[in-house]
Design an enzyme around this catalytic site. Structure first.
Site: not given
Ligand code: TPP
Ligand code: MG
Lengths: 580, 180
Positions: A53, A115-116, A165, A490
């Site tokens: 979803e 349920f759910q 529902k 990042m």
């Molecule tokens: C759902 C979610 N979980 C955690 C984060 C925190 N976060 C921001 S950037 C990042 C790293 C992303 O890694 P990647 O997808 O490999 O991209 P890169 O920065 O290496 O290009 C994280 C964990 C987020 N923004 N969203």
């Protein structure tokens, strides 16, 4: 057909009446009557079965952001609805018109832990523009009409309708004679002319004026008006992350992106400017840095459709609550004779010269990557962006969806952006896992464009199962570029710069992405060296079907320039400090 | 921090109270009191909310984002009449009763129930006066107390009649077509 309809049929007809023709979702017990009914309407209401979803929600967001139309997603009660929470929150942050339709347990067991059963209206109250719990079929025509009206007008946003529902199953004679009763909802579209004249006076007296264009310009369809406004006043234009595409980057008045990973000359210009005209942006903290230090010399004119955005983060001299297009039209019609601009034009041209000089001192685009540092690298990420940009520019007709992380900022910085709704990203919420499903929605909205999803290896692994949806739907115009650096890049960058390289929880492995793609019946390509990049992109274009390219880039490259969190945007880091 | 009294007119729909409270909770405000009830117009409720915070203007703006909210005013510095009601069950053994009755009379409070060892007093007045009475009566031993929280109304012709908001809002708000 007689006049009698089930609630579920009414839901379908309400959607069709409101111009909906595609929906993304997953069925389940509590929403089965709706799925039963939609089969009869399948020639007018296309349903795309997603794999999660969250994917359905992001696909609907991608569809909405790329088309300007309402995106619709569907989930069943309980886990089906909670899986929609992330895209709903994402749509709230980025003002995306989204309708979430969720099934609920029967009204006789509501609140009894059936349920759910999940109280999804309670859960989504703070992350929707509005939401509804419908227990009676007779209310459905009205509720759908009102919900769609609210989602798509004023400052757009997500609206959720939770339908028991039994309400879907009940038979009624629907009353389509609908008169909305919304005394408390009156978005103000037309600007106050007095304020407009006040703002013009301020602009005409400026020596260092700037225009900052945000998402509102794109959502209001005000791109032409913005261009006319900028050309008449000759004021330099900044485009925020969500404003990308609101103003063509090859225009002589375009200076680029501000904020945490914005350009040095742009942030410096903000810190020096004396009048800042923000149209359709909300002064997000990723734009302002430490808000109290932002644009210290500027008088601010702020045009926003949402009064609660004005004065929230930055002090405003001339507030204008209005639709961006109508506001700009009012400005253009209130502008004085050409001669009145002479002085402003003089100042603006000196000012632009000064900005361009800062820009030339502080490098531009690709040069932000220190070349001497990259010589030993077999695949610096910047080489991928350079080749991709060339391909996009020569072939045209592209949309780029980015995920969240380093690769996202590089895309915003390094690709050349010209048109609205070509750059689609999760900005306000920064939702990893956005890109692949959103690209699916974008591809549905624009079947004749090539849709690139630029992902990190982290975010890609959150929602990549939608590759199966793309295949099942016969969608061929999606290409995925994984900027695979083996890290949650990042976060690793912050650890490197601010936490003594303590890489806690950021090194990341994955499957062989090309093989994974092949397993999904996609074409998969692996690229390990700069010399292979161009050919891989060519192959992606030449392939009649979805393609994934796994770009195994140098692992520890940083995004610069960068404003450390909570610092003034005047304090930018331009390169990795050298260890002594 | 300053206490603010906010008066809101809201469309009476399911969930509206939750939405208003949720918005305030989200910013970490503590609600000191909240009173809701029907207004002069059917379908419209009036709320009085007392919160302690500096930046109330922003909350007022954000409350307007709620679909059901018709009108919000921070009436803290306006000429208003404010009232609060309280019920107090007080420890009242025989010998103490005359004193309690006399005190209640001074404050215009009413004895509305008399038990074996207790009395229930109803007191209505400005929030300050109610507080005053509570302070005075407390030494006798308060067994239970319930305060309604304040309700406020702007004096004179200012203020807002709910009717006008409902009346001039009939029909669709305009829809601006989006061009792409
Ligand atoms: C759902 C979610 N979980 C955690 C984060 C925190 N976060 C921001 S950037 C990042 C790293 C992303 O890694 P990647 O997808 O490999 O991209 P890169 O920065 O290496 O290009 C994280 C964990 C987020 N923004 N969203
Ligand atoms: Mg990564």
């Amino acid at each position: 057909m007689s006049d009698k309809r089930t609630g579920a049929q009414v839901m379908c007809e309400a959607l069709i009446r409101n111009g909906v023709d595609v929906m993304f979702g997953i069925p389940g017990g509590a929403i089965m009557p709706f799925y039963y009914a939609m089969w009869e309407y399948r020639d007018r209401l296309r349903h795309i079965l997603c794999r999660h979803e969250q994917g359905a929600g992001h696909a609907a967001e991608g569809y909405a952001r790329a088309s300007g139309r309402l995106g619709v997603c569907i989930g069943t009660s309980g886990p089906g609805t909670t899986n929609l929470v992330t895209p709903i929150a994402d749509a709230m942050m980025d003002s995306t018109p989204l309708l979430a339709i969720t099934g609920q347990v029967g009204s006789h067991v509501l609140g009894k832990d059936a349920f759910q059963e999940t109280d999804i209206t309670g859960i989504t109250m703070p992350i929707t523009k509005h939401n509804y719990l419908v227990k009676k079929a007779a209310e459905l025509p009205y509720v759908f009409e009102e919900a769609i009206f609210i989602a798509t007008t004023g400052r757009p946003g997500p609206v959720l309708i939770d339908i028991t529902k039994d309400a879907q199953q009940a038979t009624i004679v629907p009353d389509w004679n609908i008169k909305l009763d919304l005394p408390g909802y009156k978005p103000n579209y037309q600007p106050n002319r007095k304020q407009v004249r006040e703002a013009i006076k301020l602009l005409l007296s400026a020596r260092k004026p700037l225009i900052m264009a945000g998402n509102g310009v794109i959502m209001a369809g005000a791109v032409e008006e913005l261009r006319a406004f900028a050309e008449q006043t000759r004021i330099p234009v900044i485009t925020t992350l969500h404003g990308i595409g609101a103003f063509p980057e090859d225009h002589p008045l375009s200076i680029g992106m501000p904020g945490m990973h914005g350009w040095v000359h742009v942030n410096r210009a903000i810190q020096e400017c004396d009048v800042l005209f923000n149209i359709g942006g909300r002064f997000d903290d990723r734009v302002t840095g430490k808000a109290s230090t932002f644009a210290p010399h500027a008088k601010v004119i702020h045009v926003d459709i949402d009064p609660s955005e004005i004065g929230k983060n930055v002090k405003v001299t001339v507030p204008i609550v209005a639709d961006a297009r109508l506001a700009l039209q009012a400005f253009l019609s209130e502008f004085p004779e050409r001669e009145a601009f002479a002085e402003l034009h003089g100042h603006a041209s000196d000012w632009m010269e000064h900005i361009r000089e800062m820009q030339s001192k502080h490098q531009h685009k690709q040069q932000y990557l220190n070349r001497s540092e990259t010589e030993h690298m077999s695949l610096p990420p910047h080489d991928v962006y350079a080749a991709l940009t060339r391909a996009l520019n020569t072939r045209g007709n592209y949309r780029v969806v980015t995920d969240v992380g380093q690769h996202q900022m590089w895309a915003a910085q390094l690709i050349d952006w010209y048109r609205p709704r070509t750059h689609i990203t999760s900005g306000g919420a920064g939702t990893m896992g956005f890109a692949v499903p959103a690209a699916l929605g974008v591809a549905v909205a624009h079947p004749n464009d090539t849709v690139w999803a630029v992902c990190g290896d982290g975010g890609f692994q959150m929602t990549n199962q939608e590759m199966a949806t793309i295949i099942q739907e016969g969608i061929k115009n999606v290409k995925v570029a994984v900027i695979n650096n083996g890290y949650l890049g990042m976060v690793r960058q912050w650890q490197e710069l601010f936490e003594n390289k303590r890489y806690s929880g950021t090194p990341l492995s994955g499957p062989d992405f090309a093989k994974l793609a092949e397993a999904y019946y996609w074409k998969g390509i692996t690229v390990e060296d700069s010399s292979q990049v161009e050919a891989a992109i060519e192959e992606a274009y030449a392939t009649d079907g979805p393609v994934l390219i796994d770009f195994r880039v140098e692992r520890e490259v940083n995004v610069f320039p960068m404003v450390p969190q909570n610092k003034s945007i005047g304090e930018m880091i331009l390169e990795t400090p050298h260890e002594s | 921090m300053k206490k603010h009294t906010i008066v809101a007119l809201v469309q009476d729909r399911p969930g509206v109270l939750s939405r208003v409270i949720g918005l305030i909770r989200r910013r970490g405000f503590n609600i000191e009191s909240l009173a809701v009830g029907h207004s002069e117009t059917p379908g419209v409720s009036r709320m009085t909310i007392v919160i302690e915070w500096e930046d109330v203007e922003q909350v007022v703006k954000q409350l307007y984002r709620l679909i059901e909210v018709l009108k919000v005013s921070d009436v803290t510095d306006d000429p208003v009449v404010e009232r609060e009601m309280t019920l107090i069950k007080i420890h009242a053994p025989g010998p103490k009763r005359p004193e309690i009755v006399a005190l209640s009379e001074v404050f215009d409070a009413k004895i509305i129930d008399v038990g074996a060892n207790t009395m229930v007093i109803e007191m209505t007045g400005s929030p300050a006066k109610v507080q005053n009475f509570i302070d005075v009566i407390r030494p006798y031993g308060i067994k239970e107390m319930m305060r309604t929280g304040r309700i406020a109304m702007v004096r004179g012709v200012r203020g807002h009649n709910a009717e006008e908001f409902v009346e001039n809002a009939n029909g669709h708000a305009e829809r601006v077509p989006v061009m792409n």
